[in-house]
Motif scaffolding. Structure first.
Motif, PDB file in Angstrom:
ATOM      1  N   GLU A  12       0.822  -1.209   0.000  1.00 43.35           N
ATOM      2  CA  GLU A  12       0.000   0.000   0.000  1.00 43.35           C
ATOM      3  C   GLU A  12       0.856   1.260   0.000  1.00 43.35           C
ATOM      4  OE1 GLU A  12      -2.614  -0.220   3.254  1.00 43.35           O
ATOM      5  OE2 GLU A  12      -3.848  -1.845   2.430  1.00 43.35           O
ATOM      6  N   ARG A  13       1.958   1.239   0.771  1.00 39.49           N
ATOM      7  CA  ARG A  13       2.855   2.404   0.781  1.00 39.49           C
ATOM      8  C   ARG A  13       3.469   2.643  -0.597  1.00 39.49           C
ATOM      9  NH1 ARG A  13       6.166   1.275   6.441  1.00 39.49           N
ATOM     10  NH2 ARG A  13       4.379   1.636   7.871  1.00 39.49           N
ATOM     11  N   ASP A  14       3.904   1.561  -1.256  1.00 46.20           N
ATOM     12  CA  ASP A  14       4.482   1.721  -2.603  1.00 46.20           C
ATOM     13  C   ASP A  14       3.470   2.288  -3.590  1.00 46.20           C
ATOM     14  OD1 ASP A  14       6.830   0.730  -1.657  1.00 46.20           O
ATOM     15  OD2 ASP A  14       6.439  -1.351  -2.321  1.00 46.20           O
ATOM     16  N   LYS A  15       2.221   1.808  -3.480  1.00 39.70           N
ATOM     17  CA  LYS A  15       1.181   2.343  -4.356  1.00 39.70           C
ATOM     18  C   LYS A  15       0.943   3.816  -4.113  1.00 39.70           C
ATOM     19  CE  LYS A  15      -1.340  -2.010  -4.957  1.00 39.70           C
ATOM     20  NZ  LYS A  15      -2.623  -2.703  -4.719  1.00 39.70           N
ATOM     21  N   LEU A  16       0.921   4.203  -2.804  1.00 40.00           N
ATOM     22  CA  LEU A  16       0.718   5.617  -2.486  1.00 40.00           C
ATOM     23  C   LEU A  16       1.861   6.472  -3.026  1.00 40.00           C
ATOM     24  CD1 LEU A  16      -0.664   5.333   1.168  1.00 40.00           C
ATOM     25  CD2 LEU A  16      -1.927   6.065  -0.868  1.00 40.00           C
ATOM     26  N   ARG A  17       3.097   5.975  -2.873  1.00 43.66           N
ATOM     27  CA  ARG A  17       4.251   6.745  -3.368  1.00 43.66           C
ATOM     28  C   ARG A  17       4.178   6.903  -4.892  1.00 43.66           C
ATOM     29  NH1 ARG A  17       9.136   3.841   0.090  1.00 43.66           N
ATOM     30  NH2 ARG A  17       8.597   4.768   2.147  1.00 43.66           N
ATOM     31  N   LYS A  18       3.880   5.837  -5.601  1.00 37.36           N
ATOM     32  CA  LYS A  18       3.779   5.929  -7.064  1.00 37.36           C
ATOM     33  C   LYS A  18       2.680   6.886  -7.487  1.00 37.36           C
ATOM     34  CE  LYS A  18       5.493   1.276  -7.985  1.00 37.36           C
ATOM     35  NZ  LYS A  18       5.180  -0.072  -8.532  1.00 37.36           N
ATOM     36  N   LYS A  19       1.573   6.857  -6.763  1.00 38.05           N
ATOM     37  CA  LYS A  19       0.476   7.753  -7.109  1.00 38.05           C
ATOM     38  C   LYS A  19       0.843   9.205  -6.879  1.00 38.05           C
ATOM     39  CE  LYS A  19      -4.497   8.278  -6.490  1.00 38.05           C
ATOM     40  NZ  LYS A  19      -5.704   7.786  -5.782  1.00 38.05           N
TER      41      LYS A  19
END
Length: 342
Positions: A12-19
């Motif tokens: 979830e953190r990686d997805k938030l960072r990419k977004k």
């Protein structure tokens, strides 16, 4: 269980960072200073992709289009330089100074001179045609050529005299009335060796005519004076100096021809020449070896068709077989005869 709980959190953190990164990049891409630059780069790359198949033909054409005006400019410049550097005659006006020395004198800076060119240097004077000048008799004309640093280049002294003008109905065409022209040659076929020089001119007698006649001092009256340099035409330099404009055109043409041929020689390997015949005609192969092979094959086939006489070879096995066959035939004949006789 702890590693299983951390994996979803990390994802979830990686997805938030990419977004966040995508959103920030989108905002910055439409920011005023960056959006036009990015749009320009995209258009430029698209144009390069369209032009890429035609690059082998367009690059030589672009180089030729850019180089041709440069060659023309350099050719015109070379012709102008030749025309500007051609040696020409020169003239400098002389202003004599009276009362500042024993004889009238003048110092003048000569115009630009071709250092290695030969000149005939002379002094041209216009004097009044009066009895005072006629009565002076002989006097001296001195010329001293110096460098700007007061180094002596050459010194010349020549005698001169003022004579009454000859009455002629055409004298008004080449001479002012009441004057006499004096041309005093000072230096002949002289090379100055420098492009800048100073000249000092002196006219008269250093004794001021006090040693002759009644001993009264006298001076030469001069209306105007000039020091002149006439170009001497020798060799190729003289030919160029005779025809400066034609020499400039020839120099421009030769320079343009050499540069143009060099440019074409450099661009020829980069140009791909295509002709319609190259597309329609099949590729040519070397038919010489094939013809030779065919001729050899035909010769071999002809040799095979001809009957060949071979001598049979006899072996020990072949001899025994023939003998057995002959004896069998003789036995069969004897049996037939016996049957007939019985």
């Amino acid at each position: 269980m702890e590693p299983q709980q951390k994996d979803p959190d990390v994802q979830e953190r990686d997805k938030l960072r990419k977004k966040v990164v995508e959103d920030t990049g989108g905002i910055l891409s439409y920011f005023w200073p960056l959006h036009p630059i990015r749009l320009f780069i995209d258009l430029l790359l698209a144009a390069l992709r369209l032009v890429q198949p035609l690059a082998p033909q367009l690059i030589p054409l672009a180089v030729f289009s850019i180089s041709l005006p440069v060659i023309l400019f350099l050719s015109v410049g070379s012709g102008y330089w030749v025309w500007k550097s051609v040696a020409v005659g020169w003239e400098a006006e002389v202003f004599l100074q009276y009362g500042d020395g024993p004889v009238p004198y003048a110092e003048v800076a000569l115009p630009s001179i071709v250092a290695q060119q030969s000149y005939d240097i002379s002094l041209h004077l216009v004097v009044p045609a009066n009895e005072a000048n006629f009565a002076l008799g002989n006097f001296m004309a001195s010329l001293n050529l110096m460098t700007p640093s007061n180094g002596t280049i050459a010194t010349a002294r020549r005698p001169a005299i003022v004579l009454p003008p000859i009455a002629s109905p055409w004298s008004f065409l080449y001479n002012r009335p009441g004057t006499v022209d004096l041309n005093i040659p000072m230096l002949k076929d002289f090379v100055l060796g420098t492009s800048r020089a100073l000249a000092r001119v002196e006219l008269g007698r250093r004794d001021q005519w006090k040693t002759i006649g009644e001993g009264h001092g006298r001076e030469l009256s001069v209306l105007s004076g000039y020091i002149r340099g006439v170009v001497l035409h020798h060799g190729v330099r003289g030919l160029i100096s005779r025809f400066p404009l034609a020499s400039a055109f020839v120099a421009s043409g030769v320079f343009f021809f050499i540069m143009f041929v060099g440019m074409i020689a450099c661009l020829m390997p980069a140009v791909e020449w295509h002709f319609p015949s190259d597309v329609n005609e099949p590729p040519k192969t070397d038919e010489g070896p094939r013809k030779r092979r065919r001729s050899r094959r035909r010769a071999e086939e002809g040799d095979d068709a001809k009957p060949k006489t071979r001598t049979p070879r006899r072996t020990p096995s072949d001899g025994s077989g023939s003998r057995s066959r002959a004896s069998g035939r003789i036995g069969a004949r004897d049996q037939d005869r016996a049957r007939r006789g019985g």
